[in-house]
Design a protein around this motif. Structure first.
Motif, PDB file in Angstrom:
ATOM      1  N   ILE A 195      15.872  -0.754  -7.668  1.00 17.37           N
ATOM      2  CA  ILE A 195      15.563  -1.225  -9.023  1.00 17.37           C
ATOM      3  C   ILE A 195      14.434  -2.249  -8.905  1.00 17.37           C
ATOM      4  N   ASN A 196      13.351  -2.068  -9.654  1.00 13.62           N
ATOM      5  CA  ASN A 196      12.188  -2.967  -9.538  1.00 13.62           C
ATOM      6  C   ASN A 196      12.537  -4.402  -9.914  1.00 13.62           C
ATOM      7  N   PRO A 197      11.875  -5.386  -9.309  1.00  4.56           N
ATOM      8  CA  PRO A 197      12.168  -6.798  -9.605  1.00  4.56           C
ATOM      9  C   PRO A 197      12.032  -7.167 -11.076  1.00  4.56           C
ATOM     10  N   GLY A 201      14.385  -5.196  -4.633  1.00  8.35           N
ATOM     11  CA  GLY A 201      13.792  -3.963  -5.122  1.00  8.35           C
ATOM     12  C   GLY A 201      12.326  -3.796  -4.782  1.00  8.35           C
ATOM     13  N   PRO A 202      11.785  -2.595  -4.995  1.00  8.79           N
ATOM     14  CA  PRO A 202      10.396  -2.295  -4.657  1.00  8.79           C
ATOM     15  C   PRO A 202       9.422  -2.695  -5.761  1.00  8.79           C
ATOM     16  N   MET A 203       8.177  -2.956  -5.372  1.00  7.30           N
ATOM     17  CA  MET A 203       7.131  -3.179  -6.374  1.00  7.30           C
ATOM     18  C   MET A 203       6.867  -1.879  -7.119  1.00  7.30           C
ATOM     19  N   TYR A 227      -0.845  -2.703  -2.534  1.00 10.91           N
ATOM     20  CA  TYR A 227       0.085  -3.834  -2.413  1.00 10.91           C
ATOM     21  C   TYR A 227      -0.327  -4.870  -3.449  1.00 10.91           C
ATOM     22  N   HIS A 228       0.292  -4.821  -4.615  1.00 13.43           N
ATOM     23  CA  HIS A 228      -0.291  -5.486  -5.779  1.00 13.43           C
ATOM     24  C   HIS A 228       0.628  -6.445  -6.509  1.00 13.43           C
ATOM     25  N   GLY A 229       1.915  -6.519  -6.124  1.00 12.92           N
ATOM     26  CA  GLY A 229       2.824  -7.365  -6.897  1.00 12.92           C
ATOM     27  C   GLY A 229       4.111  -7.632  -6.147  1.00 12.92           C
ATOM     28  N   GLU A 230       5.095  -8.179  -6.854  1.00 13.60           N
ATOM     29  CA  GLU A 230       6.372  -8.504  -6.230  1.00 13.60           C
ATOM     30  C   GLU A 230       7.173  -7.232  -5.937  1.00 13.60           C
ATOM     31  N   GLY A 231       7.904  -7.269  -4.837  1.00 11.84           N
ATOM     32  CA  GLY A 231       8.750  -6.150  -4.433  1.00 11.84           C
ATOM     33  C   GLY A 231       8.345  -5.609  -3.081  1.00 11.84           C
ATOM     34  N   ALA A 248       8.278  -8.787  -1.191  1.00 14.32           N
ATOM     35  CA  ALA A 248       9.646  -8.343  -1.441  1.00 14.32           C
ATOM     36  C   ALA A 248      10.609  -9.502  -1.589  1.00 14.32           C
ATOM     37  N   HIS A 249      10.268 -10.659  -1.020  1.00 14.88           N
ATOM     38  CA  HIS A 249      11.191 -11.789  -1.023  1.00 14.88           C
ATOM     39  C   HIS A 249      10.848 -12.837  -2.074  1.00 14.88           C
TER      40      HIS A 249
END
Length: 613
Positions: free
Chosen positions: A257-259, A189-191, A225-229, A90-91
């Protein structure tokens, strides 16, 4: 819209209870706000140090001195506090936010500096490990790091970059110590959605039964849990974002809003524009004035209406205290009795936060609560239009940010209007009885399990419970009591790793519940869990009296938590002491030694587990 009488009554009693501490806090805020700006107030050497590394153009604006020593209008300077690291999904996007903010500030004739970074740990990495015993207190470390960052005192405003569990409460507590500064929070934002939360949980339960091995479990977890967010369930991190929207501390509609969406960069730039607008005299709105009793109540209502994380019955108590406001679990309970549950997002349902956003998101929920008289509309926010601006949804059109009104729910299995809620009451319930005071996330528990009465099995650690499960000792109706897990005992870790084995027992048809002075993740659900039991066992709380075989009744309908023994026997029963080997091991290794003073000074859970009061 007329405000609900319970909302009025709870706000009034919080205001009265908080009067002395709130007045003292506001006096500090006003005194700090009335000083000259830092670049004019500090000595020349101090100012030179503060701006030595700035580009020349920025330096001239910040110091109000151009190259030929002509005094120029001084530009506002934004202090950025960043929780960036690339261990937290997320960061990770926050790495480049300061560059966007500095660029936007320059366009507006202002400057910006990274005032400091704060630590940010991932509870998903540390669940079930010794590192989790640092988690709760990392909130107060983050608050202190925020204070250190802003203590350079050369800032006219602040932007807080952070998203996850303890990070946002820590940033907010720290920011409130500098309540004279206009402050805006900036999320990432969330992944995007991966393996569904329900499918992930099924694989975890299969692993607990030994039906799948580590390769299959790791594959499922990696697909989830596969990516940024942020993680896509409605846990503590995403509850943070909902509460910040309800408090008016974001650019409206920023939370989910997604990254990777282009509008995300636009919203980050808008945060710089928003905080600079607050610096102007005609619109000067420092965070210490914005976060008042009504604002805190709005956050509590938003938590209840969305079935948010139980962790916030600790964190937002601490946040309120940082602003001189005193709230307790009775306040949450009174509001929960009248605030309807408007969302079904995992673990309270099958949808994830991306589906929540698509169905209407925070804007829809806030609008429904305002229209039902269950939120204070007359609060200050970081936007001139007040809280109604936070009922609108952002998008980019022709290179410009625009907001549109939220429509009807786009999916009434995920979000419903206040006139037709999933439940007439909120997602959290206060439990009281001879075992102390506790809370349960009742919205995540199937109705058939709202009342559990069964014999106790007492454990001194989560490892003991896991071992008993693997040995087949728990295949019966059971209330698992896990004690010595409170703030003073070991830092109050989350016990989320216990959810899969207990869910397996429940799936076999047994009556199962958990009673603990520890925490459960905002992702926990399905199995009834009386958590945050206060006072904790290590402080002489009644969990220290429980013995194997005691009949315990957890009643999520009546709001009671009782051990069913006679009053005379209960009163005469001695308090057990923490086992010597457990006491010796607590606080040793993984940096836990450095947190000893925090454990010693921690208040009880209902008082926010604060270490600084």
């Amino acid at each position: 819209m007329t405000l609900h009488p319970i909302l009025i009554a709870v706000t009034a009693r919080i205001t009265e209870r908080s009067r002395p501490t709130r007045q003292a806090y506001l006096q500090q805020v006003d005194a700090a706000a009335q000083r000259d700006p830092g670049a004019q107030r500090l000595g020349c050497a101090n100012v030179a140090h503060a701006f030595a590394a700035m580009p020349e153009g920025d330096k001239g604006r910040a110091t109000a001195l151009d190259k030929i020593k002509v005094v120029a209008p001084r530009a506002p300077n934004i202090g950025i506090v960043n929780a960036y690291n690339d261990l937290l999904s997320a960061h990770a996007p926050l790495q480049h936010y300061p560059d966007l903010i500095k660029d936007e500030a320059r366009k507006l004739g202002a400057t910006a500096q990274v005032a400091g970074g704060v630590p940010a740990m991932c509870d998903g990495v540390t669940q079930g490990t010794p590192g989790m015993e640092l988690s709760l207190f990392s909130r107060d470390v983050i608050a202190m790091a925020t204070a250190v960052s802003l203590s350079h005192d050369v800032f006219d405003a602040a932007l807080m970059l952070g998203v996850c569990d303890k990070i946002v409460p820590g940033l907010l507590i720290g920011a409130l110590q500098f309540g004279h500064l206009p402050t805006v929070f900036v999320p990432a934002g969330p992944m995007t959605s991966g393996l569904s939360n329900n499918e992930k949980s099924k694989v975890r339960e299969q692993a607990a039964l030994g039906l799948v091995g580590r390769p299959e479990l790791l594959e499922a977890e990696s697909k989830a849990y596969h990516g940024e967010g942020t993680c896509t369930f409605y846990g503590t991190a995403n509850s943070n974002q909902m509460l910040l929207e309800a408090m008016g501390l974001h650019v409206p509609g920023t939370a989910f809003i997604n990254p990777g969406e282009s509008v995300r960069q636009d919203l980050t730039r808008e945060a710089a524009r928003t905080v600079l607008a607050l610096v102007k005299d005609k619109n000067f709105t420092p965070i210490g004035r914005l976060v008042d009793e009504r604002c805190i109540v709005n956050a509590m209502v938003a938590l209840l209406a969305t079935g948010g994380s139980t962790n916030h019955l600790i964190h937002w108590v601490a946040v309120a205290r940082a602003a001189g406001i005193v709230i307790d679990w009775d306040d949450f309970s009174a509001l929960s009795d009248v605030v309807p549950l408007l969302t079904r997002v995992y673990p309270n349902g099958s949808a994830d936060v991306n589906q929540f956003q698509a169905a209407g998101g925070p804007g829809y929920v806030i609008r429904e609560l305002l229209d039902a008289g269950l939120m204070h509309a007359d609060v200050l926010t970081v936007r001139p239009g007040g809280l109604r601006e936070f009922t609108r949804i952002p998008s980019a059109q022709n290179g410009q940010l625009v907001w549109h009104d939220s429509d009807a729910s786009q999916d009434d299995t995920v979000v419903r209007p206040a006139t037709s809620p999933f439940s007439a009451t909120g997602g959290l319930k206060l439990l009281q009885g001879n075992l102390g005071r506790s809370v349960i996330k009742i919205s995540a528990v199937p109705e058939a399990f709202h009342v559990i009465e069964a014999p106790a099995r007492v454990f001194n650690s989560q490892d003991e419970l896991q071992a008993a499960f693997k040995a087949g000792e728990l295949d019966r109706d059971i209330v698992c009591v896990v004690r010595w897990q409170g703030p003073q005992a070991n830092g109050m870790p989350e016990l989320h790793k216990l959810t899969p084995p207990l869910a397996v027992l429940q799936g076999k048809g047994f009556k199962v519940a958990l009673v603990t002075d520890g925490r459960m993740s905002g992702a926990s659900g399905k199995v009834p869990a009386a958590i945050h039991v206060s006072p904790e066992a290590a402080a002489g709380g009644p969990l220290a009296k429980v013995q194997d075989g005691d009949l315990i009744r957890l009643d999520g309908v009546a709001g009671t938590l009782q051990v069913l023994v006679s009053e005379a026997e209960w009163a005469a029963r001695p308090l057990a002491q923490m086992p010597a080997e457990l006491r010796a091991a607590n606080g040793v290794g993984m940096g836990r030694e450095l947190f000893a003073n925090l454990r010693r000074n921690a208040l009880k859970a209902e008082e926010g587990a604060c270490t600084w009061l």
